[in-house]
Design a protein around this motif. Structure first.
Motif, PDB file in Angstrom:
ATOM      1  N   LYS A 186       0.829  -1.209   0.000  1.00 32.23           N
ATOM      2  CA  LYS A 186       0.000   0.000   0.000  1.00 32.23           C
ATOM      3  C   LYS A 186       0.862   1.256   0.000  1.00 32.23           C
ATOM      4  O   LYS A 186       0.575   2.212  -0.715  1.00 32.23           O
ATOM      5  CB  LYS A 186      -0.931  -0.001   1.212  1.00 32.23           C
ATOM      6  CG  LYS A 186      -2.048  -1.004   1.104  1.00 32.23           C
ATOM      7  CD  LYS A 186      -2.922  -0.993   2.345  1.00 32.23           C
ATOM      8  CE  LYS A 186      -3.946  -2.108   2.268  1.00 32.23           C
ATOM      9  NZ  LYS A 186      -4.734  -2.192   3.510  1.00 32.23           N
ATOM     10  N   HIS A 187       1.906   1.274   0.792  1.00 34.95           N
ATOM     11  CA  HIS A 187       2.750   2.457   0.893  1.00 34.95           C
ATOM     12  C   HIS A 187       3.506   2.720  -0.415  1.00 34.95           C
ATOM     13  O   HIS A 187       3.634   3.875  -0.833  1.00 34.95           O
ATOM     14  CB  HIS A 187       3.755   2.320   2.038  1.00 34.95           C
ATOM     15  CG  HIS A 187       4.571   3.552   2.236  1.00 34.95           C
ATOM     16  ND1 HIS A 187       4.085   4.648   2.902  1.00 34.95           N
ATOM     17  CD2 HIS A 187       5.816   3.879   1.820  1.00 34.95           C
ATOM     18  CE1 HIS A 187       5.013   5.603   2.886  1.00 34.95           C
ATOM     19  NE2 HIS A 187       6.069   5.152   2.242  1.00 34.95           N
ATOM     20  N   CYS A 188       3.994   1.659  -1.042  1.00 37.29           N
ATOM     21  CA  CYS A 188       4.807   1.809  -2.254  1.00 37.29           C
ATOM     22  C   CYS A 188       3.994   1.767  -3.538  1.00 37.29           C
ATOM     23  O   CYS A 188       4.524   2.065  -4.611  1.00 37.29           O
ATOM     24  CB  CYS A 188       5.885   0.724  -2.291  1.00 37.29           C
ATOM     25  SG  CYS A 188       7.074   0.842  -0.952  1.00 37.29           S
ATOM     26  N   GLY A 189       2.717   1.377  -3.452  1.00 36.63           N
ATOM     27  CA  GLY A 189       1.868   1.319  -4.640  1.00 36.63           C
ATOM     28  C   GLY A 189       2.251   0.200  -5.596  1.00 36.63           C
ATOM     29  O   GLY A 189       2.224   0.389  -6.813  1.00 36.63           O
ATOM     30  N   VAL A 190       2.640  -0.954  -5.034  1.00 39.60           N
ATOM     31  CA  VAL A 190       3.027  -2.104  -5.856  1.00 39.60           C
ATOM     32  C   VAL A 190       2.226  -3.337  -5.443  1.00 39.60           C
ATOM     33  O   VAL A 190       1.547  -3.337  -4.420  1.00 39.60           O
ATOM     34  CB  VAL A 190       4.548  -2.405  -5.731  1.00 39.60           C
ATOM     35  CG1 VAL A 190       5.370  -1.223  -6.231  1.00 39.60           C
ATOM     36  CG2 VAL A 190       4.930  -2.738  -4.305  1.00 39.60           C
ATOM     37  N   ALA A 191       2.331  -4.387  -6.248  1.00 40.37           N
ATOM     38  CA  ALA A 191       1.634  -5.642  -5.983  1.00 40.37           C
ATOM     39  C   ALA A 191       2.398  -6.479  -4.944  1.00 40.37           C
ATOM     40  O   ALA A 191       3.613  -6.325  -4.792  1.00 40.37           O
ATOM     41  CB  ALA A 191       1.509  -6.442  -7.281  1.00 40.37           C
ATOM     42  N   PRO A 192       1.698  -7.369  -4.256  1.00 43.35           N
ATOM     43  CA  PRO A 192       2.353  -8.242  -3.277  1.00 43.35           C
ATOM     44  C   PRO A 192       3.542  -9.019  -3.855  1.00 43.35           C
ATOM     45  O   PRO A 192       4.567  -9.161  -3.193  1.00 43.35           O
ATOM     46  CB  PRO A 192       1.247  -9.187  -2.825  1.00 43.35           C
ATOM     47  CG  PRO A 192      -0.006  -8.405  -3.029  1.00 43.35           C
ATOM     48  CD  PRO A 192       0.244  -7.579  -4.272  1.00 43.35           C
ATOM     49  N   ARG A 193       3.412  -9.496  -5.072  1.00 42.52           N
ATOM     50  CA  ARG A 193       4.517 -10.257  -5.684  1.00 42.52           C
ATOM     51  C   ARG A 193       5.777  -9.411  -5.822  1.00 42.52           C
ATOM     52  O   ARG A 193       6.897  -9.922  -5.741  1.00 42.52           O
ATOM     53  CB  ARG A 193       4.110 -10.809  -7.051  1.00 42.52           C
ATOM     54  CG  ARG A 193       3.111 -11.948  -6.939  1.00 42.52           C
ATOM     55  CD  ARG A 193       2.867 -12.530  -8.302  1.00 42.52           C
ATOM     56  NE  ARG A 193       4.062 -13.234  -8.720  1.00 42.52           N
ATOM     57  CZ  ARG A 193       4.104 -14.495  -9.088  1.00 42.52           C
ATOM     58  NH1 ARG A 193       3.003 -15.210  -9.099  1.00 42.52           N
ATOM     59  NH2 ARG A 193       5.233 -15.049  -9.464  1.00 42.52           N
ATOM     60  N   THR A 194       5.606  -8.120  -6.025  1.00 43.15           N
ATOM     61  CA  THR A 194       6.754  -7.226  -6.135  1.00 43.15           C
ATOM     62  C   THR A 194       7.495  -7.160  -4.804  1.00 43.15           C
ATOM     63  O   THR A 194       8.723  -7.299  -4.760  1.00 43.15           O
ATOM     64  CB  THR A 194       6.303  -5.819  -6.562  1.00 43.15           C
ATOM     65  OG1 THR A 194       5.651  -5.914  -7.831  1.00 43.15           O
ATOM     66  CG2 THR A 194       7.481  -4.851  -6.657  1.00 43.15           C
ATOM     67  N   VAL A 195       6.756  -6.981  -3.722  1.00 39.74           N
ATOM     68  CA  VAL A 195       7.380  -6.915  -2.392  1.00 39.74           C
ATOM     69  C   VAL A 195       8.040  -8.247  -2.056  1.00 39.74           C
ATOM     70  O   VAL A 195       9.167  -8.288  -1.558  1.00 39.74           O
ATOM     71  CB  VAL A 195       6.358  -6.516  -1.314  1.00 39.74           C
ATOM     72  CG1 VAL A 195       6.986  -6.561   0.075  1.00 39.74           C
ATOM     73  CG2 VAL A 195       5.804  -5.125  -1.592  1.00 39.74           C
ATOM     74  N   HIS A 196       7.367  -9.360  -2.356  1.00 38.46           N
ATOM     75  CA  HIS A 196       7.953 -10.689  -2.110  1.00 38.46           C
ATOM     76  C   HIS A 196       9.262 -10.836  -2.889  1.00 38.46           C
ATOM     77  O   HIS A 196      10.253 -11.361  -2.370  1.00 38.46           O
ATOM     78  CB  HIS A 196       6.987 -11.796  -2.505  1.00 38.46           C
ATOM     79  CG  HIS A 196       5.743 -11.813  -1.666  1.00 38.46           C
ATOM     80  ND1 HIS A 196       4.661 -12.583  -1.982  1.00 38.46           N
ATOM     81  CD2 HIS A 196       5.412 -11.169  -0.530  1.00 38.46           C
ATOM     82  CE1 HIS A 196       3.718 -12.409  -1.078  1.00 38.46           C
ATOM     83  NE2 HIS A 196       4.151 -11.548  -0.182  1.00 38.46           N
ATOM     84  N   GLY A 197       9.264 -10.364  -4.132  1.00 37.39           N
ATOM     85  CA  GLY A 197      10.476 -10.426  -4.948  1.00 37.39           C
ATOM     86  C   GLY A 197      11.605  -9.587  -4.370  1.00 37.39           C
ATOM     87  O   GLY A 197      12.757 -10.014  -4.357  1.00 37.39           O
ATOM     88  N   TRP A 198      11.269  -8.380  -3.892  1.00 38.01           N
ATOM     89  CA  TRP A 198      12.290  -7.529  -3.269  1.00 38.01           C
ATOM     90  C   TRP A 198      12.931  -8.245  -2.086  1.00 38.01           C
ATOM     91  O   TRP A 198      14.148  -8.216  -1.929  1.00 38.01           O
ATOM     92  CB  TRP A 198      11.678  -6.227  -2.779  1.00 38.01           C
ATOM     93  CG  TRP A 198      11.271  -5.247  -3.847  1.00 38.01           C
ATOM     94  CD1 TRP A 198      11.674  -5.225  -5.151  1.00 38.01           C
ATOM     95  CD2 TRP A 198      10.370  -4.148  -3.681  1.00 38.01           C
ATOM     96  NE1 TRP A 198      11.069  -4.177  -5.810  1.00 38.01           N
ATOM     97  CE2 TRP A 198      10.271  -3.492  -4.938  1.00 38.01           C
ATOM     98  CE3 TRP A 198       9.641  -3.649  -2.616  1.00 38.01           C
ATOM     99  CZ2 TRP A 198       9.475  -2.364  -5.121  1.00 38.01           C
ATOM    100  CZ3 TRP A 198       8.849  -2.531  -2.813  1.00 38.01           C
ATOM    101  CH2 TRP A 198       8.769  -1.900  -4.051  1.00 38.01           C
TER     102      TRP A 198
END
Length: 69
Positions: A11-23
């Motif tokens: 929510k804070h970064c405006g990205v999808a969950p898969r993006t955060v998991h990848g990071w």
């Protein structure tokens, strides 16, 4: 110390969950899995460092800056 969920980071970064998991999986964002679970968490200090390093606007209150005047 506060730990953020991947949903809060999304929510804070405006990205999808898969993006955060990848990071997290690639070591771009320092995080950890909760023992016995597939859920991930990111400590506040690590998330604030990530935001600063990647020049992502920070609307969170820093634990170091606080609300002090």
């Amino acid at each position: 110390m506060k730990a953020f969920t991947t949903g809060e980071i999304c929510k804070h970064c405006g990205v999808a969950p898969r993006t955060v998991h990848g990071w997290i999986d690639r070591g771009i964002l320092k995080g950890f899995r909760i023992p016995g679970s597939r859920h991930r968490r990111v400590l506040e200090r690590d998330f604030l460092d990530f935001l600063k390093e990647h020049k992502i606007p920070n609307s969170l209150v820093s634990i170091e800056g606080g609300d002090e005047e």
